[in-house]
Design an enzyme around this catalytic site. Structure first.
Site, PDB file in Angstrom:
ATOM      1  N   ASP A  67      70.216 -12.366  12.836  1.00 15.59           N
ATOM      2  CA  ASP A  67      70.845 -11.328  12.138  1.00 15.59           C
ATOM      3  C   ASP A  67      70.047 -10.088  12.450  1.00 15.59           C
ATOM      4  OD1 ASP A  67      68.794 -12.097  10.331  1.00 15.59           O
ATOM      5  OD2 ASP A  67      70.261 -12.617   8.875  1.00 15.59           O
ATOM      6  N   HIS A 138      72.933 -18.078   1.136  1.00 14.35           N
ATOM      7  CA  HIS A 138      73.487 -17.528   2.298  1.00 14.35           C
ATOM      8  C   HIS A 138      72.722 -18.108   3.139  1.00 14.35           C
ATOM      9  CE1 HIS A 138      70.607 -13.685   2.357  1.00 14.35           C
ATOM     10  NE2 HIS A 138      69.998 -14.938   2.744  1.00 14.35           N
TER      11      HIS A 138
HETATM   12  P1  PGA Z   1      63.344 -15.598   2.540  1.00 11.03           P
HETATM   13  O1  PGA Z   1      64.675 -15.269   2.970  1.00 11.03           O
HETATM   14  O2  PGA Z   1      62.484 -16.739   3.714  1.00 11.03           O
HETATM   15  O3  PGA Z   1      62.574 -14.459   2.622  1.00 11.03           O
HETATM   16  O4  PGA Z   1      63.456 -16.419   1.247  1.00 11.03           O
HETATM   17  C1  PGA Z   1      65.687 -16.276   3.032  1.00 11.03           C
HETATM   18  C2  PGA Z   1      67.036 -15.705   3.387  1.00 11.03           C
HETATM   19  O5  PGA Z   1      67.515 -14.797   2.674  1.00 11.03           O
HETATM   20  O6  PGA Z   1      67.675 -16.373   4.258  1.00 11.03           O
END
Ligand code: PGA
Length: 241
Positions: A67, A138
């Site tokens: 993304d 998510h």
């Molecule tokens: P993070 O984010 O690795 O910074 O916890 C994961 C995500 O939001 O998919």
């Protein structure tokens, strides 16, 4: 779903890097699906170490990222293209042209999503898709919803995602409200999915993903239908299971 429990973040990272490195050795022209966020940084550090000290060769590897924020240029330090350069690409011998991240600055974002979807298909899909997980379950920016969206698409960010990601920005107002994200289709077509999670703030999302019902309210739960998912999570992230 194979669940591997680790003592801590460090061990999670080493195990994830070992799986990715083995794939790169076995299939030098593999397609890596990559993720941003705090979670994979330790695995990327270990891949960099393996490149420098053990000669792990990325020269034929292709990568596609999950993304990108809409409206951020690749030079913006908060963009995911910048993240990938500074946390992995610039420190290994992957060919820059072989690294793919959706373009957040495209004039026509829907056309960019279509281009990205076709690119992933032309590459034959990913051999492995690395995923973090949001506190809301998510994957990529596939936020809790009433449905699963199959293709790469433009999406609004969930309030909890804005809250979680504001730590990277000067203020919450600066967090982009929209992003381009790979859809559930490309994620599910990965040959292997490697879902990483660390810390107690991910425990509910991991519990819902691994043991709850399959629902678009927890987008990661769709992975239960994938034949080859490896969850590597530390004991804090697995504390509710
Ligand atoms: P993070 O984010 O690795 O910074 O916890 C994961 C995500 O939001 O998919």
């Amino acid at each position: 779903m194979k669940v591997i429990k680790t003592e801590n973040y460090e061990e999670m990272s080493l195990q994830a890097a070992a799986i990715i490195a083995q794939l790169v050795k076995d299939k030098p022209d593999c397609v890596l699906g990559l993720a941003t966020g705090s979670t994979p940084i330790g695995a990327y550090k270990e891949l960099i170490r393996k490149h420098r000290e053990e000669g792990l060769d990325f020269s034929k590897v292709q990568s596609v990222n999950l993304d990108e924020y809409a409206g951020l240029s690749p030079e913006n330090e908060q963009s995911y293209r910048y993240f990938m350069r500074s946390n992995l690409f610039d420190a290994i011998n992957i060919v820059p042209e072989n690294t793919h991240v959706p373009c957040g600055l495209a004039e026509d974002l829907d056309a960019e999503c279509l281009r990205y979807e076709e690119l992933i298909a032309a590459l034959g899909g990913t051999d492995i898709q690395v995923l973090g997980i949001g506190r809301n379950g998510h994957i990529g920016f596939n936020e809790p919803a009433e449905e699963f969206i199959v293709s790469t698409h433009v999406t609004g960010l969930d309030e909890s995602t804005i809250d979680a990601n504001k730590r990277f920005f000067a203020s919450e107002d600066e967090v982009p409200r929209r992003a381009l994200t790979m859809g559930i289709g490309a994620i599910m077509s990965a040959k292997t999915v490697l879902l990483l999670a660390s810390g107690s703030d991910k425990a509910q999302a991991i519990k819902d993903t691994v043991t709850g019902e399959v629902t678009p309210r927890v987008q990661a739960s769709i992975l239960r239908f994938h034949p080859n998912v490896i969850v590597i999570a530390d004991k804090a992230a697995l504390s509710l299971i």
